[in-house]
Scaffold this motif. Structure first.
Motif, PDB file in Angstrom:
ATOM      1  N   THR A   3      46.079  -8.723 -13.432  1.00 45.98           N
ATOM      2  CA  THR A   3      47.402  -8.093 -13.499  1.00 45.98           C
ATOM      3  C   THR A   3      48.037  -7.865 -12.123  1.00 45.98           C
ATOM      4  OG1 THR A   3      46.395  -5.887 -13.632  1.00 45.98           O
ATOM      5  CG2 THR A   3      46.920  -6.997 -15.721  1.00 45.98           C
ATOM      6  N   ASP A   4      47.363  -8.295 -11.071  1.00 42.26           N
ATOM      7  CA  ASP A   4      47.935  -8.234  -9.720  1.00 42.26           C
ATOM      8  C   ASP A   4      48.716  -9.530  -9.488  1.00 42.26           C
ATOM      9  OD1 ASP A   4      48.617  -7.906  -7.072  1.00 42.26           O
ATOM     10  OD2 ASP A   4      46.549  -8.098  -6.323  1.00 42.26           O
ATOM     11  N   PHE A   5      49.892  -9.603 -10.096  1.00 41.28           N
ATOM     12  CA  PHE A   5      50.675 -10.832 -10.080  1.00 41.28           C
ATOM     13  C   PHE A   5      51.035 -11.281  -8.663  1.00 41.28           C
ATOM     14  CE2 PHE A   5      52.414  -9.359 -14.440  1.00 41.28           C
ATOM     15  CZ  PHE A   5      51.282  -9.836 -15.085  1.00 41.28           C
ATOM     16  N   GLU A   6      51.224 -10.342  -7.759  1.00 44.16           N
ATOM     17  CA  GLU A   6      51.607 -10.696  -6.386  1.00 44.16           C
ATOM     18  C   GLU A   6      50.548 -11.544  -5.685  1.00 44.16           C
ATOM     19  OE1 GLU A   6      52.900  -7.394  -4.044  1.00 44.16           O
ATOM     20  OE2 GLU A   6      54.320  -6.719  -5.579  1.00 44.16           O
ATOM     21  N   SER A   7      49.287 -11.417  -6.093  1.00 47.56           N
ATOM     22  CA  SER A   7      48.216 -12.169  -5.427  1.00 47.56           C
ATOM     23  C   SER A   7      47.963 -13.547  -6.052  1.00 47.56           C
ATOM     24  CB  SER A   7      46.919 -11.356  -5.427  1.00 47.56           C
ATOM     25  OG  SER A   7      46.355 -11.322  -6.723  1.00 47.56           O
TER      26      SER A   7
END
Length: 147
Positions: free
Chosen positions: A22-26
């Motif tokens: 859920t850490d879309f930025e990574s």
């Protein structure tokens, strides 16, 4: 209706795997298939998703988040053109294993009149497998760093 599934056993807790998933930025750092996701992970919200299937062209679409079970599952529904032309229900599910790890399921169910013409199952299967392996590697390497 066509369904594609890919499973992965990950030696890291569901909480750890969820945090990465859920850490879309990574995503650009580790994900070879879903290159980016932007938007809010909440039911009814729209995401912008860019995929880069192996040996194919990348494309961007805007599915609606249809389910979020924090720490266990999220799903979206994407459509091409109009409902029931080419719909894809995509789901990520994390199940705890007896040894403290995670069983990851990535599944997409396709339906619609254009599915027989547009769906390239081997391409999607390779993409799912590549993403699942990359998620496993990232989660397990972080698990080792914490230990």
């Amino acid at each position: 209706m066509e369904q594609i599934e890919a499973f992965e056993e990950i030696d890291a807790s569901p909480e750890s795997v969820w945090a990465i998933l859920t850490d879309f930025e990574s995503y650009p750092e580790w994900n070879p298939f879903v290159r980016s996701i932007s938007g809010t992970l909440a039911e009814g919200e729209e995401l912008t998703v860019r995929i880069d299937p192996p040996d194919s062209r990348a494309w961007t679409f805007e599915p609606e988040v249809v389910a979020v079970d924090d720490g266990r599952r999220f799903a979206w529904l994407g459509r091409l053109l109009v409902p029931f032309a080419f719909d894809g229900y995509h789901e990520f599910r994390l199940d705890p294993t007896d040894d403290g790890g995670t069983r990851l399921l990535q599944r997409e169910t396709f339906r619609g009149a254009l599915v027989p013409l547009l769906l390239d199952e081997p391409e999607i299967e390779r993409g799912f497998a590549a993403m699942n392996r990359a998620l496993k590697e990232r989660a397990e390497s972080r698990s080792v760093e914490v230990a």
